[in-house]
Design an enzyme around this catalytic site. Structure first.
Site, PDB file in Angstrom:
ATOM      1  N   ASP A 144       0.875  -1.176   0.000  1.00 23.94           N
ATOM      2  CA  ASP A 144       0.000   0.000   0.000  1.00 23.94           C
ATOM      3  C   ASP A 144       0.908   1.221   0.000  1.00 23.94           C
ATOM      4  O   ASP A 144       1.781   1.347   0.853  1.00 23.94           O
ATOM      5  CB  ASP A 144      -0.882  -0.056   1.260  1.00 23.94           C
ATOM      6  CG  ASP A 144      -2.015   0.953   1.226  1.00 23.94           C
ATOM      7  OD1 ASP A 144      -1.854   2.030   0.625  1.00 23.94           O
ATOM      8  OD2 ASP A 144      -3.065   0.666   1.844  1.00 23.94           O
ATOM      9  N   ASP A 169      -3.569   7.511  -2.812  1.00 26.71           N
ATOM     10  CA  ASP A 169      -3.448   6.361  -1.916  1.00 26.71           C
ATOM     11  C   ASP A 169      -3.882   5.151  -2.735  1.00 26.71           C
ATOM     12  O   ASP A 169      -5.021   5.107  -3.227  1.00 26.71           O
ATOM     13  CB  ASP A 169      -4.383   6.622  -0.715  1.00 26.71           C
ATOM     14  CG  ASP A 169      -4.333   5.559   0.352  1.00 26.71           C
ATOM     15  OD1 ASP A 169      -3.562   4.597   0.221  1.00 26.71           O
ATOM     16  OD2 ASP A 169      -5.099   5.701   1.338  1.00 26.71           O
ATOM     17  N   HIS A 214     -11.941   6.142   2.642  1.00 27.05           N
ATOM     18  CA  HIS A 214     -11.956   7.382   3.412  1.00 27.05           C
ATOM     19  C   HIS A 214     -11.856   8.597   2.514  1.00 27.05           C
ATOM     20  O   HIS A 214     -11.300   8.529   1.412  1.00 27.05           O
ATOM     21  CB  HIS A 214     -10.773   7.373   4.389  1.00 27.05           C
ATOM     22  CG  HIS A 214      -9.474   6.919   3.759  1.00 27.05           C
ATOM     23  ND1 HIS A 214      -8.567   7.787   3.230  1.00 27.05           N
ATOM     24  CD2 HIS A 214      -8.982   5.682   3.514  1.00 27.05           C
ATOM     25  CE1 HIS A 214      -7.554   7.104   2.712  1.00 27.05           C
ATOM     26  NE2 HIS A 214      -7.777   5.817   2.854  1.00 27.05           N
ATOM     27  N   HIS A 229      -7.004  10.493   6.432  1.00 24.88           N
ATOM     28  CA  HIS A 229      -8.375  10.145   6.815  1.00 24.88           C
ATOM     29  C   HIS A 229      -9.086  11.436   7.194  1.00 24.88           C
ATOM     30  O   HIS A 229      -8.957  11.926   8.306  1.00 24.88           O
ATOM     31  CB  HIS A 229      -8.378   9.125   7.954  1.00 24.88           C
ATOM     32  CG  HIS A 229      -7.881   7.783   7.508  1.00 24.88           C
ATOM     33  ND1 HIS A 229      -8.724   6.755   7.161  1.00 24.88           N
ATOM     34  CD2 HIS A 229      -6.639   7.320   7.307  1.00 24.88           C
ATOM     35  CE1 HIS A 229      -8.016   5.712   6.778  1.00 24.88           C
ATOM     36  NE2 HIS A 229      -6.735   6.022   6.861  1.00 24.88           N
ATOM     37  N   GLU A 278     -11.132   1.073  -0.731  1.00 25.12           N
ATOM     38  CA  GLU A 278     -10.191  -0.019  -0.533  1.00 25.12           C
ATOM     39  C   GLU A 278     -10.828  -1.278   0.042  1.00 25.12           C
ATOM     40  O   GLU A 278     -10.804  -1.496   1.240  1.00 25.12           O
ATOM     41  CB  GLU A 278      -8.997   0.421   0.318  1.00 25.12           C
ATOM     42  CG  GLU A 278      -9.324   1.174   1.594  1.00 25.12           C
ATOM     43  CD  GLU A 278      -8.046   1.693   2.278  1.00 25.12           C
ATOM     44  OE1 GLU A 278      -7.087   0.921   2.406  1.00 25.12           O
ATOM     45  OE2 GLU A 278      -8.036   2.859   2.684  1.00 25.12           O
ATOM     46  N   GLU A 300      -6.866  -0.908  -3.911  1.00 22.54           N
ATOM     47  CA  GLU A 300      -7.249   0.462  -3.542  1.00 22.54           C
ATOM     48  C   GLU A 300      -6.974   1.448  -4.669  1.00 22.54           C
ATOM     49  O   GLU A 300      -5.948   1.365  -5.340  1.00 22.54           O
ATOM     50  CB  GLU A 300      -6.473   0.916  -2.294  1.00 22.54           C
ATOM     51  CG  GLU A 300      -6.841   2.327  -1.824  1.00 22.54           C
ATOM     52  CD  GLU A 300      -6.156   2.730  -0.522  1.00 22.54           C
ATOM     53  OE1 GLU A 300      -5.118   2.125  -0.177  1.00 22.54           O
ATOM     54  OE2 GLU A 300      -6.664   3.656   0.132  1.00 22.54           O
TER      55      GLU A 300
END
Ligand code: MN
Ligand code: MN
Length: 298
Positions: free
Chosen positions: A82, A93, A153, A161, A186, A281
């Protein structure tokens, strides 16, 4: 401009993620993986938004390498890599699961399929709970389970977040996606034997600033200033401060800062039945007609 920075970060994140997907990591240590992947981000002129996570098998998330971490990838392992890229604090992300044992291909493919199905329904105004429903049904159709207490998020500048969650299961209430806001989606998938939840593990090797209030320990305060200047509110790892501080000293100072609540330490997250977990993700920005997936594969 904000959107341009999101797109720039997304393109770099996608390039690096595809490099990660296509490379054979067997026999490499998690330290080598983290350093190489973070190096690829920097080489492209961006910064890391957080330490690269290399979470193996039943560890679902939040493991990053310790300095010279010797844990080595085996040909039976399933590894979630990740990664986060930031340009002026605007974040991409994204994650990929690498696995060299074909008996787990279904888990990996299902995480990708749940993500693709979620992306295909995105536009401004779509309810997060409906995204969760789509992710859950995609995963359950394959006989697997979503991880219910992990979610996507909203993203903000220097904030991973930013307050809103995109669930991986159907849930009551929630919010609707806003035009031109950035979010990460994700899905996490575990086996039919999995509990479908994660719990905190003992290891904590990702940190972030909580408060910039002085601790009255001059050295600890100096480290806190360094962290603020270099990482802002974003997460960091011990590896990232051992160029300036000797490792033992850095650990001591970090411990002081955690005790004083100036810094938060994040535990690794483990599947409650110790079943393997796969993840996929993307970062995306909804619009009136659909979506810009900033981390889409080119
Ligand atoms: Mn991520
Ligand atoms: Mn994320």
């Amino acid at each position: 401009m904000q959107t341009d920075d999101y797109l720039k970060a997304g393109k770099i994140a996608a390039e690096v993620r595809e490099m990660v997907r296509n490379k054979d990591w067997i026999g490499k240590t998690v330290y080598e993986i983290c350093e190489e992947v973070e190096g690829e981000i920097k080489k492209r002129g961006a910064k890391c938004a957080f330490p690269v996570n290399t979470s193996i098998n039943e560890i679902a998330a939040h493991y990053t390498a310790e300095p010279n971490d010797p844990i080595t990838i085996k040909d039976t392992d399933l590894v979630k890599i990740d990664l986060g890229v930031q340009v002026n604090g605007y974040i991409a992300d994204t994650a990929v699961t690498v696995c060299y044992d074909s008996q787990y291909d279904g888990l990996v493919q299902t995480a990708e399929e749940a993500l693709a199905n979620a992306m295909s329904m995105i536009k401004t105004g779509v309810k997060a709970s409906d995204i969760g429903r789509k992710i859950e049904s995609t995963i359950k159709q394959k006989g697997f389970k979503p991880i219910a207490n992990l979610s996507g998020h909203s993203l903000g500048q220097y904030t991973i977040h930013a307050g809103k969650s995109i669930p991986n299961i159907w849930s009551i209430g929630g919010f609707s996606l806003s035009e031109n806001s950035a979010y990460a989606c994700e899905p996490f998938v575990t086996t039919g034997q999995g509990g479908g939840f994660v719990r905190n593990g003992k290891i904590k090797n990702i940190f972030a600033i909580n408060s910039r209030k002085k601790t009255k320990n001059a050295e600890a305060d100096k480290l806190l200033d360094f962290i603020w200047e270099n990482f802002n509110m974003l997460p960091f790892a011990l590896r990232w401060i051992t160029k300036e501080w000797e490792e033992k000293k850095a650990k001591e100072l970090l411990e002081i800062l955690v005790k004083k609540k100036a810094i938060q330490a994040y535990p690794i997250l483990m599947e409650i039945n110790e079943q393997r977990v796969a993840q996929a993700e993307h970062t995306f920005i909804p619009n009136e007609n659909g979506v810009t997936v900033t981390t889409k594969t080119l």
